[in-house]
Design an enzyme around this catalytic site. Structure first.
Site, mmCIF file in Angstrom:
data_model
loop_
_atom_site.group_PDB
_atom_site.id
_atom_site.type_symbol
_atom_site.label_atom_id
_atom_site.label_comp_id
_atom_site.label_asym_id
_atom_site.label_seq_id
_atom_site.Cartn_x
_atom_site.Cartn_y
_atom_site.Cartn_z
ATOM 1 N N CYS A 105 -12.057 6.283 35.136
ATOM 2 C CA CYS A 105 -10.619 6.508 35.028
ATOM 3 C C CYS A 105 -10.117 6.614 33.584
ATOM 4 O O CYS A 105 -10.342 7.610 32.914
ATOM 5 C CB CYS A 105 -9.872 5.428 35.807
ATOM 6 S SG CYS A 105 -8.141 5.879 36.155
ATOM 7 N N LYS A 152 -15.972 -0.654 33.694
ATOM 8 C CA LYS A 152 -14.994 0.184 33.005
ATOM 9 C C LYS A 152 -14.813 -0.255 31.551
ATOM 10 O O LYS A 152 -14.472 -1.406 31.276
ATOM 11 C CB LYS A 152 -13.670 0.104 33.770
ATOM 12 C CG LYS A 152 -12.579 1.049 33.323
ATOM 13 C CD LYS A 152 -11.427 0.948 34.307
ATOM 14 C CE LYS A 152 -10.291 1.884 34.010
ATOM 15 N NZ LYS A 152 -9.240 1.816 35.057
ATOM 16 N N GLU A 204 -12.121 6.183 42.408
ATOM 17 C CA GLU A 204 -12.018 4.831 41.863
ATOM 18 C C GLU A 204 -11.476 3.873 42.921
ATOM 19 O O GLU A 204 -10.493 4.159 43.598
ATOM 20 C CB GLU A 204 -11.102 4.821 40.642
ATOM 21 C CG GLU A 204 -11.036 3.463 39.953
ATOM 22 C CD GLU A 204 -10.050 3.449 38.805
ATOM 23 O OE1 GLU A 204 -10.185 2.589 37.927
ATOM 24 O OE2 GLU A 204 -9.141 4.300 38.782
#
Length: 294
Positions: free
Chosen positions: A131, A94, A17
């Site tokens: 994540c 995300k 990331e």
């Protein structure tokens, strides 16, 4: 890196990331890190990755800090997917943003708006669960329902926050959704010039803690590789047989027993403001005589 069985060479590479910068951008150290934000489609990082993808005949997943110039310079946490011929295949933003401890990423960007895209490449159908999204089972499930065979989880997460969960979540997702999961984490400790507090009463500090690495790959049959180092940079190369996804799916039949209609109706009700939880209370738990009249 993932090497799809039957193909020559390493086929798919996923970087950690926000690999192009320190991870300070998600808390108080907004400058100068936010200046690293760039367009996903044709930014300098994407152009570099395109050259490397063509050179090595490799699909590359490149997580960046995206600057969306078409919408007022909005910033996103984004993963760019480049095909093995160097074409910009697409991007995913995300879905879930942490607001826990030092990680309050809504200082920079909000929840993504790209849904749950699966990218069909020359080496398999891949998706990216960025994540913090790994803590949300429905996020994993949606990628599987869209046909993913490999889901990458590029992360930057520290020991004091999520390490006990790390070895479990990706493996559970692989089992529940009949695909491979590649869990990828940053490693090391990053120090910043300005101290910051966490709102927990502790002293101000110059770092988040240790990014614990420990990257691994898990399969749909509950298998998994050993982890990379907790304290040193590393590169994992893993051979996977994508046919195993279908074999395990046919064996267990989760898609036939999942009851999607029942859960869809539950979530429809749950999102209503007047929702009442389905709780059946034991009358003996009451505190009045009336509760004991049978």
């Amino acid at each position: 890196m993932i090497d799809a069985a039957g193909a020559a060479g390493v086929n798919v590479l996923c970087l950690q990331e926000a690999w192009t910068m320190p991870f300070g951008f998600c808390t108080r150290e907004k400058y100068p890190w936010v200046e690293f934000a760039e367009p996903a489609e044709d930014g300098p990082t994407t152009r570099l990755i395109q050259r490397k993808a063509r050179q090595w005949n490799m699909v590359i997943v490149s997580p960046i800090l995206e600057r969306d110039e078409r919408h007022g310079g909005t910033v996103w946490n984004t993963a760019v997917v480049i095909s093995n011929n160097g074409r910009f295949l697409g991007k995913h933003r995300k879905n879930h943003i942490p607001r826990v401890g030092d990680f309050n990423e809504s200082t920079y960007y909000m929840e993504g708006n790209t849904g749950h895209p699966v990218f069909e490449t020359a080496f398999g159908k891949i998706a990216i669960n960025i994540c913090y999204g790994r803590h949300h089972p429905l996020n994993w499930q949606a990628f599987g329902l869209n046909g993913a065979e490999i889901v990458f989880n590029p992360s930057a997460t520290v020991g004091g926050l999520s390490e006990p969960m790390w070895s479990i979540e990706g493996r559970n997702a692989a089992i529940a959704n009949n695909y491979y999961v590649a869990s990828i984490n940053r490693v090391g400790t990053e120090h910043f010039p300005n101290k910051f507090t966490s709102g927990d009463g502790g002293e101000a500090h110059n770092d988040f803690g240790h990014f614990y690495g420990s990257s691994y790959v898990a399969g749909p049959d509950a298998s998994r590789t050993p982890s990379l180092s907790r304290s040193r940079d590393g590169l994992m190369v893993c051979d996977v047989n994508l046919g195993l996804c279908r074999q395990v799916k046919d064996k267990w039949g989760f898609q036939m027993t999942a009851r999607y209609d029942m859960y869809a109706e539950f979530f429809r009700k749950f999102t209503d403001m007047n929702y009442e939880p389905q709780v059946i209370r034991d009358p003996s738990l009451g505190d009045s005589e009336e509760d004991f009249n049978f």
